[in-house]
Design a protein around this motif. Structure first.
Motif, PDB file in Angstrom:
ATOM      1  N   GLY A 335      62.251 -17.159  25.083  1.00 57.82           N
ATOM      2  CA  GLY A 335      61.304 -18.264  24.920  1.00 57.82           C
ATOM      3  C   GLY A 335      60.730 -18.728  26.236  1.00 57.82           C
ATOM      4  N   CYS A 336      61.438 -18.482  27.327  1.00 56.11           N
ATOM      5  CA  CYS A 336      60.913 -18.882  28.626  1.00 56.11           C
ATOM      6  C   CYS A 336      59.642 -18.115  28.956  1.00 56.11           C
ATOM      7  N   GLY A 382      61.248 -22.800  23.465  1.00 62.28           N
ATOM      8  CA  GLY A 382      60.451 -21.952  24.349  1.00 62.28           C
ATOM      9  C   GLY A 382      59.080 -22.536  24.662  1.00 62.28           C
ATOM     10  N   LEU A 383      58.561 -23.369  23.779  1.00 61.79           N
ATOM     11  CA  LEU A 383      57.242 -23.959  24.015  1.00 61.79           C
ATOM     12  C   LEU A 383      57.263 -24.970  25.153  1.00 61.79           C
ATOM     13  N   THR A 385      59.855 -24.777  27.663  1.00 68.79           N
ATOM     14  CA  THR A 385      60.621 -24.328  28.827  1.00 68.79           C
ATOM     15  C   THR A 385      59.684 -23.708  29.841  1.00 68.79           C
ATOM     16  N   VAL A 388      56.700 -20.398  31.189  1.00 66.24           N
ATOM     17  CA  VAL A 388      55.657 -20.204  30.173  1.00 66.24           C
ATOM     18  C   VAL A 388      55.956 -21.099  28.980  1.00 66.24           C
ATOM     19  N   GLY A 389      55.333 -22.232  28.921  1.00 63.60           N
ATOM     20  CA  GLY A 389      55.505 -23.108  27.771  1.00 63.60           C
ATOM     21  C   GLY A 389      54.138 -23.639  27.397  1.00 63.60           C
TER      22      GLY A 389
HETATM   23 NA    NA Z   1      58.721 -21.278  27.451  1.00 58.14          NA
END
Ligand code: NA
Ligand code: NA
Lengths: 440, 335, 159
Positions: A335-336, A382-383, A385, A388-389
């Protein structure tokens, strides 16, 4: 190279293409296409498959819920529901320490109840709440962190596009998943509010104070949010109560928010076409990913990777909980750097057959719902973190350089911590997820 | 092995048809080819696509073999619908064998000319499972009933019910929420979709059955042609009328335990007879007429097909009553 | 935009159908074959949405690892992606055409309304062709951008 090896090698190739900034859906399509070509010995097989695959994917009745939920969220924005929700939350919570931020979280939760997408929630509520938060002296870190995290409520609180996709992939009941997501979604909102109150106690200068509002005024404002409640009850209740199918529920929701927008003057020809176009590009993006994932997963099945992986995990005799935790941690790490929908579409066909064989002492249906909610939550973390979020980028771009991205990254960390604590609680107490299904 | 054949179907691997029919068949072919043929089975549409597309994917060679519900694509195989007409089907095994014979005579070189068909069969007698008891045609009026094919939906409409289309797995949910008042399915799928737990009435129609659905096990024709002759022989030895009869019998054999279980729950199983039954037969008459007219409009002879099917079913029924039985996979070498 | 109009019409049709179904006792009827209309309509809409997504460069991407590269390299990567996308769309459209001819040749019809399935394919084919044209145009745009020194914009994502 055996087919199995080919399947395994396709992962790094796929990731390489994605990290080279190829659109994710396209990358899956290309790898799946070439892989099927190699396995099939010629393009004949995959070409024949493509004759109907695109059309049947795009014309799927169950997937048609996706553009309808997106449209519903767009119309809700036009109808000014975000403003009235935020205003209502503000007069009730605003005078507390960190109260305006809490109000933003509350409004996000409310908006999440009529919007199926996290990004749309972050974008809409960001527009409404960010100027207010800055006006009352909230620091850039707290303001943008709050809104980025609040945006994830758009997908945690039903309706939710990701849950729809999960339900279709695992052949589970969409309505039950929505109901199961409700308590974890509320817990998320409460967790974020607690996070805010701790944050402002540790850093008192990060938030200003807003004056108290009379109770008369509070109830007056409350009367403006009834359409939100009504539409939420109609859509989720109607789907769960069996009055209509999930797709029909989404259509009812879109019509409902559309009517509200029409009545309170938010719907002009211009704003109408803007929401249509926003729905259009989001829908096209999602369906390209769905199509790519379909082709790629079909290729993977041919190479027997999912089957072998499931057999391997079973043979090793790992503890079920260990397997579950490994998968959740994997999602958190992925998710990162990756987008949540792609992750679900890519991994559920592999992970689901594995986890479904594990014994957690519950029925297959209960387990599928519980696992779906857990996966949804870790993927959604993940959105927010870094690095990349998407929610972080959205909120940050709204602040138009007044908040450095570094500050947003730091500001969101307490909320990530709150998410992680919630995941642990939900893993330990499945009843929080499944309990509501027993009540109704 | 020399040849790997990929077979795909839409049911989970542990369901009756894959477990009792498709897997034994695959195993028989593998063994009799001394391991030169390997058959990989992909359940639950693992390779992607939708169940109705299975037939096109087989024709185009995306997959080699598939098990297919013929009713998924109305219009593609018009002649098969003769076996789905009301009050035609007498016994699943006999009707499956009759289906094969009619297939050889009328369909092999026409609607199935692009396929290598391995077996043709039907499920056991279709019946109604409803909330409210059904004693006569009038009781069905306005009821929302889930039907499984074009023919069944036409029948439901003619009987005054409101046909609702949905996949079988959605039936329990729809029943419990009152979206539908009942479902038309054979007994064998009742346990897997928990129908007996949700409703209390089952209405049977004796013999001939109210309706049935047709199935085919098909193989890509080019793929079959490309096999060496001795492997073709292995496939041929394991397909045809015997496999068809075996499949029909096997699927219908799961009916009785399901029926028994429903009775033990205290559900009412009504077998309609006399006037009530005649009422249904009369009401169903226009369905057959409409079908014959529709088939005629396609340049075929509907009435003749109907006659032929009925004669074949009767012949096969006599054959069964004489004590014969279709041999299944791994038994054919014994006789 | 045409896709959006169809989507809104589908929404209205579905609501009418629900009202019709709720009112069966009062002599109302649901819209016949509403599921099939939704399926065909949504397929058309999504094909019609593709070119717009393409124009807006709204496809989901991950630019974590490329953001450090010089703009020129990024522009080149974009051009390659765009070319691959164009090839993919051309193949999809070409196969859709063959799918349509199949449905036409075998007289496939839908379940309830029994309208020919190829109508749905034909309706989808038109926006698919437009997608291809726009995609070729976007390749041209990317080539033109190669000399541009400005940093590249990021892609979109949703949910
Ligand atoms: Na992320
Ligand atoms: Na939501």
């Amino acid at each position: 190279m055996t087919n199995l090896e080919l399947g395994l090698w396709s992962f790094p190739v796929l990731l390489l293409l994605i990290f080279l900034r190829m659109p994710i859906g396209l990358a899956m399509l290309v790898v799946g296409f070439c892989g099927s070509w190699i396995v099939g010995g010629s393009t004949m097989m995959i070409m024949a498959k493509l004759k109907s695959e695109t059309y049947t994917t795009f014309s799927s009745y169950s997937l048609s819920i996706v553009p309808l939920f997106l449209l519903m969220g767009q119309f809700a924005t036009l109808g000014g529901m975000s403003q009235s929700l935020f205003k209502a939350a503000e007069v009730w919570l605003g005078h507390r320490k960190g109260g305006v931020a809490m109000a933003a979280v509350g409004a996000c939760a409310g908006f999440g109840a009529i919007c199926g997408s996290s990004l749309a929630t972050a974008a809409t509520m960001g527009q409404v709440a960010l100027p207010e938060l800055r006006r009352y002296g909230y620091s850039g870190a707290l303001a943008s962190g709050t809104l980025a995290a609040g945006g994830t409520l758009g997908i945690l609180i039903p309706p939710s596009v990701i849950l729809v996709i999960y339900a279709i992939l695992t052949e589970q009941n969409i309505a039950k998943l929505f109901v199961a997501a409700f308590v974890p979604g509320i817990l998320a909102a409460i967790g974020y509010m607690i996070t805010i109150s701790i944050y402002v106690r540790l850093k008192p200068d990060s938030a200003g104070i807003r004056e108290r509002v009379s109770y008369r005024e509070r109830f007056l404002v409350l009367s403006e949010v009834w359409p939100v409640l009504l539409i939420f009850l109609l859509v989720v209740g109607g789907i769960y109560g069996g009055w209509f199918t999930p797709t029909e529920g989404a259509a009812v929701g879109a019509a409902g928010t559309g009517l509200v927008a029409l009545f309170n003057g938010g719907m002009t020809w211009r704003s109408f076409s803007e929401s249509i176009l926003a729905t259009a590009s989001a829908t096209a993006m999602i369906f390209l990913i769905v199509l790519g994932a379909g082709i790629y997963n079909g290729f993977l099945a041919l190479t027997q990777v999912p089957q072998e992986a499931a057999a391997w995990v079973t043979d090793q005799g790992f503890a079920p909980m260990a397997v579950l935790i490994i998968i959740l941690v994997f999602y958190l790490l992925m998710g990162c750097v990756m987008d949540s929908l792609s992750m679900i579409l890519l991994t559920i066909p592999i992970f689901y057959p594995i986890v479904i064989q594990l014994d957690f002492g519950m029925s297959v249906e209960d387990f599928s719902i519980w696992f779906g909610i857990l996966a949804l939550i870790v993927v959604e973390v993940g959105l927010i973190t870094p690095p990349v979020g998407m929610n972080l980028f959205i909120i940050n771009s709204m602040a138009k350089t007044s908040i450095p991205i570094r500050e947003t990254f730091v500001g969101v960390l307490p909320f990530v911590a709150s998410d992680l604590i919630r995941v642990v609680i939900l893993v330990l107490f499945p009843v929080l997820t499944l309990g509501l299904l027993r009540v109704f | 092995q020399e040849v790997t054949l990929r077979m795909e179907h839409f049911l989970p691997a542990q369901a009756n048809v894959p477990k009792l029919i498709l897997e034994p068949w695959a195993k028989a072919v593998e063994e009799e080819s001394s391991g030169r043929i390997a058959i990989e089975i992909y359940p639950s549409m693992q390779l992607g696509g939708t169940p109705p597309e299975l037939i096109n994917q087989t024709r185009d060679g995306v997959i080699d073999i598939s098990w297919y519900v013929v009713g998924y694509k109305p219009g593609l195989f018009p002649r098969t619908e003769v076996f789905e007409q009301p009050f035609i089907m007498k016994n699943a095994e006999a009707t499956s064998r009759a289906f094969w014979r009619l297939f050889e005579k009328e369909m092999r070189d026409t609607e199935f000319k692009d396929f290598k068909v391995l077996a043709t069969w039907v499920h056991g007698p279709g019946l109604f499972h409803t909330d409210e008891p059904i004693q006569s045609v009038e009781d069905l009026n306005g009821m929302k009933i889930r039907g499984g094919s074009r023919s069944v939906n036409a029948l439901l409409t003619e009987l005054g019910a409101e046909p609702v289309g949905m996949p079988a797995p959605s039936v329990p949910e729809a029943l419990s929420k009152g979206v539908i008042d009942g479902a038309a399915v054979p007994w064998d799928v009742v346990p897997s979709i928990k129908v007996a737990e949700l409703i209390g009435n089952h209405t049977e129609f004796g013999t001939p059955a109210l309706y049935t659905l047709t199935f085919v096990l098909v193989m890509n024709k080019d793929r079959y042609e490309s096999l060496p002759d001795d492997l073709k022989d292995v496939i041929d030895a394991n397909s045809g009328i015997e496999l068809s009869g075996f499949a029909g019998r096997t699927q219908a054999a799961s009916d009785a335990p399901a029926r028994q279980a429903a009775k033990e729950r205290g559900n009412t199983v009504t077998v309609l007879e006399g006037e009530a039954l005649q009422g249904f037969k009369d009401a169903a008459e226009p369905v057959i007429d409409a079908w014959v007219a529709d088939i005629d409009s396609k340049g075929l002879d509907g009435a003749a097909l109907l006659d032929e099917a009925e004669t074949l079913i009767d012949e096969e029924n006599e054959w069964l009553e004489a004590g014969n039985v279709s041999s299944g996979p791994l038994e054919s070498t014994a006789d | 935009m045409a896709g959006g109009i169809v989507l809104v019409l589908l929404t209205i049709m579905t609501c009418v159908s629900i009202i019709g179904r709720a009112g069966i006792e009062y002599g109302l009827r649901p819209v016949k074959g509403d599921f099939e209309l939704i399926e065909a309509g949504v397929a058309f809409s999504i094909f019609a949405f593709l070119p717009w997504c393409q124009l807006r460069r709204a496809h989901a991407t991950v630019d974590l690892f490329t953001s450090g590269l010089p703009p020129r390299v990024n522009r080149f990567i974009d051009l390659l992606s765009e070319i691959v996308m164009t090839v993919a769309l051309l193949i999809i459209t070409w196969r859709l055409y063959h799918g349509m001819m199949d449905k036409l040749g075998y007289h496939e019809t839908t379940f309830i309304l029994q309208f020919p399935v190829w109508w749905g394919y034909a309706a989808a084919f038109i926006p698919a062709v437009i997608s291809c044209i726009i995609s070729v145009y976007m390749v041209g745009v990317r080539i033109g951008e190669l000399s541009n020194k400005k940093p590249v914009e990021t892609g979109g994502t949703i949910h």
